[in-house]
Design a protein around this motif. Structure first.
Motif, PDB file in Angstrom:
ATOM      1  N   ALA A 162       0.845  -1.197   0.000  1.00 56.17           N
ATOM      2  CA  ALA A 162       0.000   0.000   0.000  1.00 56.17           C
ATOM      3  C   ALA A 162       0.879   1.244   0.000  1.00 56.17           C
ATOM      4  CB  ALA A 162      -0.916   0.010   1.219  1.00 56.17           C
ATOM      5  N   GLY A 163       0.671   2.099  -0.994  1.00 54.87           N
ATOM      6  CA  GLY A 163       1.375   3.368  -1.048  1.00 54.87           C
ATOM      7  C   GLY A 163       0.548   4.427  -0.354  1.00 54.87           C
ATOM      8  N   VAL A 164       0.838   4.674   0.919  1.00 53.97           N
ATOM      9  CA  VAL A 164      -0.007   5.549   1.742  1.00 53.97           C
ATOM     10  C   VAL A 164       0.867   6.444   2.618  1.00 53.97           C
ATOM     11  CG1 VAL A 164      -2.042   4.058   1.770  1.00 53.97           C
ATOM     12  CG2 VAL A 164      -0.213   3.670   3.432  1.00 53.97           C
ATOM     13  N   VAL A 165       0.231   7.478   3.197  1.00 59.09           N
ATOM     14  CA  VAL A 165       0.954   8.466   4.001  1.00 59.09           C
ATOM     15  C   VAL A 165       0.286   8.704   5.349  1.00 59.09           C
ATOM     16  CG1 VAL A 165       1.690  10.884   4.116  1.00 59.09           C
ATOM     17  CG2 VAL A 165       1.869   9.628   1.957  1.00 59.09           C
ATOM     18  N   ARG A 166      -1.025   8.875   5.377  1.00 60.61           N
ATOM     19  CA  ARG A 166      -1.718   9.320   6.575  1.00 60.61           C
ATOM     20  C   ARG A 166      -1.842   8.196   7.610  1.00 60.61           C
ATOM     21  NH1 ARG A 166      -0.537  14.320   5.382  1.00 60.61           N
ATOM     22  NH2 ARG A 166      -1.470  15.017   3.410  1.00 60.61           N
ATOM     23  N   PRO A 167      -2.004   8.564   8.891  1.00 58.24           N
ATOM     24  CA  PRO A 167      -2.023   7.558   9.956  1.00 58.24           C
ATOM     25  C   PRO A 167      -3.063   6.450   9.778  1.00 58.24           C
ATOM     26  CG  PRO A 167      -1.682   9.726  10.914  1.00 58.24           C
ATOM     27  CD  PRO A 167      -1.948   9.948   9.454  1.00 58.24           C
ATOM     28  N   ARG A 168      -4.301   6.798   9.472  1.00 60.74           N
ATOM     29  CA  ARG A 168      -5.329   5.749   9.336  1.00 60.74           C
ATOM     30  C   ARG A 168      -5.031   4.836   8.146  1.00 60.74           C
ATOM     31  NH1 ARG A 168     -11.085   8.315   9.102  1.00 60.74           N
ATOM     32  NH2 ARG A 168     -11.675   6.098   9.169  1.00 60.74           N
ATOM     33  N   SER A 169      -4.445   5.409   7.102  1.00 59.82           N
ATOM     34  CA  SER A 169      -4.086   4.594   5.941  1.00 59.82           C
ATOM     35  C   SER A 169      -2.912   3.674   6.260  1.00 59.82           C
ATOM     36  CB  SER A 169      -3.744   5.498   4.754  1.00 59.82           C
ATOM     37  OG  SER A 169      -4.859   6.279   4.371  1.00 59.82           O
ATOM     38  N   LEU A 170      -1.970   4.148   7.068  1.00 60.35           N
ATOM     39  CA  LEU A 170      -0.848   3.311   7.472  1.00 60.35           C
ATOM     40  C   LEU A 170      -1.327   2.142   8.325  1.00 60.35           C
ATOM     41  CD1 LEU A 170       1.743   6.125   8.191  1.00 60.35           C
ATOM     42  CD2 LEU A 170       1.928   4.390   6.396  1.00 60.35           C
ATOM     43  N   ALA A 196       5.339   1.908  13.682  1.00 59.59           N
ATOM     44  CA  ALA A 196       4.427   1.826  14.820  1.00 59.59           C
ATOM     45  C   ALA A 196       2.972   1.761  14.364  1.00 59.59           C
ATOM     46  CB  ALA A 196       4.637   3.020  15.745  1.00 59.59           C
ATOM     47  N   LEU A 197       2.616   2.561  13.362  1.00 64.04           N
ATOM     48  CA  LEU A 197       1.234   2.594  12.896  1.00 64.04           C
ATOM     49  C   LEU A 197       0.860   1.324  12.138  1.00 64.04           C
ATOM     50  CD1 LEU A 197       1.073   6.329  11.785  1.00 64.04           C
ATOM     51  CD2 LEU A 197      -0.318   5.269  13.574  1.00 64.04           C
ATOM     52  N   THR A 198       1.749   0.819  11.314  1.00 61.42           N
ATOM     53  CA  THR A 198       1.437  -0.433  10.614  1.00 61.42           C
ATOM     54  C   THR A 198       1.340  -1.589  11.612  1.00 61.42           C
ATOM     55  OG1 THR A 198       3.785  -0.765  10.075  1.00 61.42           O
ATOM     56  CG2 THR A 198       2.398   0.279   8.392  1.00 61.42           C
ATOM     57  N   ALA A 199       2.190  -1.572  12.634  1.00 65.72           N
ATOM     58  CA  ALA A 199       2.100  -2.602  13.671  1.00 65.72           C
ATOM     59  C   ALA A 199       0.776  -2.506  14.423  1.00 65.72           C
ATOM     60  CB  ALA A 199       3.270  -2.478  14.638  1.00 65.72           C
ATOM     61  N   LYS A 200       0.323  -1.281  14.670  1.00 63.43           N
ATOM     62  CA  LYS A 200      -0.975  -1.079  15.311  1.00 63.43           C
ATOM     63  C   LYS A 200      -2.091  -1.684  14.474  1.00 63.43           C
ATOM     64  CE  LYS A 200      -3.980   2.613  17.128  1.00 63.43           C
ATOM     65  NZ  LYS A 200      -4.141   4.089  17.273  1.00 63.43           N
ATOM     66  N   GLY A 201      -1.922  -1.612  13.138  1.00 63.10           N
ATOM     67  CA  GLY A 201      -2.916  -2.199  12.249  1.00 63.10           C
ATOM     68  C   GLY A 201      -2.837  -3.708  12.153  1.00 63.10           C
TER      69      GLY A 201
END
Length: 297
Positions: A162-170, A196-201
Motif C-alpha cells: 500500500a502506497g499511503v501516508v496518513r495515519p489511518r491509511s498506514l 508503529a502505525l502499521t504494527a498497530k494495524g
C-alpha cells in the motif's frame, strides 16, 4: 536492518522521462547491479502496468515495482488479471503498489470514491485474494465482485503493498497489505512512526517497508542544493512541512550511503532513489560503488 549494505537499493524511472527511454534505462540499471526498478502511475503520465511490463521484458533479473496504481482508477478484477499475467511471465520479479490516488485527480476523471479508506481496503483485499486463486464474493461499500476467479493465477504470488501516508491509511496497510510504500521526503523519524502505525494495524515482522527518496549525488554541495531545491520545495508543500525537513539521499556518494543507512536503521527494507539532476545512471553508479555493490560491466 542497521546497515545500508543490507538494504535493497532501487531506482525510480521518473514520470517526466520519455517512456521510450525506459527499456534502455532498465537495462543499464540492471547492468549496474541495482536490485529494483520502480515505475510510476500518475494521472496523465505513464500507465504503471504497461511500464512495468516494458521494464520486465527489457531485463532479466530486476525486480520491478509499480508505484502506485490508484485504486479508484482500477477495477480490482482487471488489476488482478494484469498483475497475474506479469507474475506468470516474470515470476518473483513484481511488486504491486496500490494507493488512494490524488483526490483532485480522481475527481477530475469522475472516480473519486465515497470512502477512500474503504475502497483501498476492499481493493487490496480483493486483489490479493484473486492472485491467490480464490473465488471472490464481495458486496462491499465500494467494490462488488460476484464470484470472480482468475483462470491463470500466478504460481508465485507477487507482494501487494500500500502506497499511503496518513495515519489511518498506514494502519490499514498494516492490516491488509504485504508491505507499505512511503513517499519521498520521509526520514528516519517518520519511518519509526510508520512502523508503529502499521504494527498497530496488525503488521507482522514480514511486513515490508519500501521508501522512496529524492537523490542527488555530487561533490559540489551548492550544485546539489540547487538541483534539489525545486523538488524539495514542492514536496515540502505537499507533505505540509518546511522544505529543510524534506529528507533526501544527497551529497557525495559516501554521504548518500550514510543517508541510506539512516533509513535502513529506521526500518526500511528497500530504498528507492528518485534521482534528480544530470546523468542519473552515473549518480546511481556512484552510490553503488560507494556501497561496494556495483556489477562489472
Amino acid at each position: 536492518m542497521t546497515d545500508a549494505t543490507n538494504a535493497r537499493i532501487g531506482v525510480m524511472f521518473d514520470r517526466d522521462w520519455a517512456p521510450e527511454s525506459l527499456p534502455g534505462f532498465a537495462r543499464e540499471a540492471e547492468a549496474l547491479g541495482v536490485d529494483d526498478l520502480w515505475v510510476v502511475e500518475d494521472l496523465g503520465w505513464n500507465g504503471g502496468v504497461s511500464a512495468a511490463a516494458v521494464a520486465l521484458g527489457a531485463t532479466e533479473r530486476l525486480r520491478v515495482g509499480i508505484g502506485i496504481a490508484p485504486a479508484p482508477l482500477r477495477s480490482p478484477a482487471l488489476l488482478a488479471m494484469e498483475l497475474a499475467t506479469l507474475a506468470r511471465v516474470f515470476p518473483g520479479r513484481l511488486v504491486a503498489g496500490i494507493g488512494h490516488g490524488v483526490r483532485e485527480w480522481m475527481e477530475s476523471v469522475g472516480v473519486a470514491p465515497r470512502s477512500p479508506l474503504t475502497l483501498l481496503e476492499e481493493t487490496i483485499t480483493s486483489v490479493r485474494a484473486l492472485l491467490r486463486g480464490e473465488r471472490v464474493e464481495l458486496d462491499g461499500r465500494e467494490v462488488r465482485l460476484d464470484g470472480v476467479r482468475l483462470v491463470h493465477p500466478p504460481v508465485q504470488v507477487p507482494p501487494v503493498v500500500a502506497g499511503v501516508v496518513r495515519p489511518r491509511s498506514l494502519e490499514l496497510s498494516g492490516r491488509v497489505a504485504d508491505g507499505t510504500l512511503i513517499a519521498e521526503g520521509h526520514g528516519p523519524q517518520d519511518l519509526a512512526n510508520t512502523r508503529a502505525l502499521t504494527a498497530k494495524g496488525g503488521a507482522g515482522s514480514d511486513h515490508t517497508l519500501t521508501v522512496l527518496a529524492f537523490a542527488c549525488v555530487g561533490d559540489d554541495p551548492d550544485d546539489v542544493a540547487r538541483t534539489l531545491h525545486p523538488h524539495t520545495e514542492g514536496h515540502g508543500g505537499w507533505l505540509g512541512r518546511p522544505q529543510e525537513d524534506v529528507f533526501t539521499v544527497s551529497g557525495t556518494a559516501a554521504e548518500a550511503v550514510g543517508h541510506i543507512g539512516e533509513l535502513a536503521a529506521a526500518g526500511a527494507d528497500t530504498v528507492v532513489l528518485r534521482i534528480v539532476g544530470e546523468e542519473p545512471l552515473r549518480q546511481l553508479a556512484d552510490v553503488l560503488d560507494a556501497l561496494g555493490r556495483r556489477s562489472g560491466r
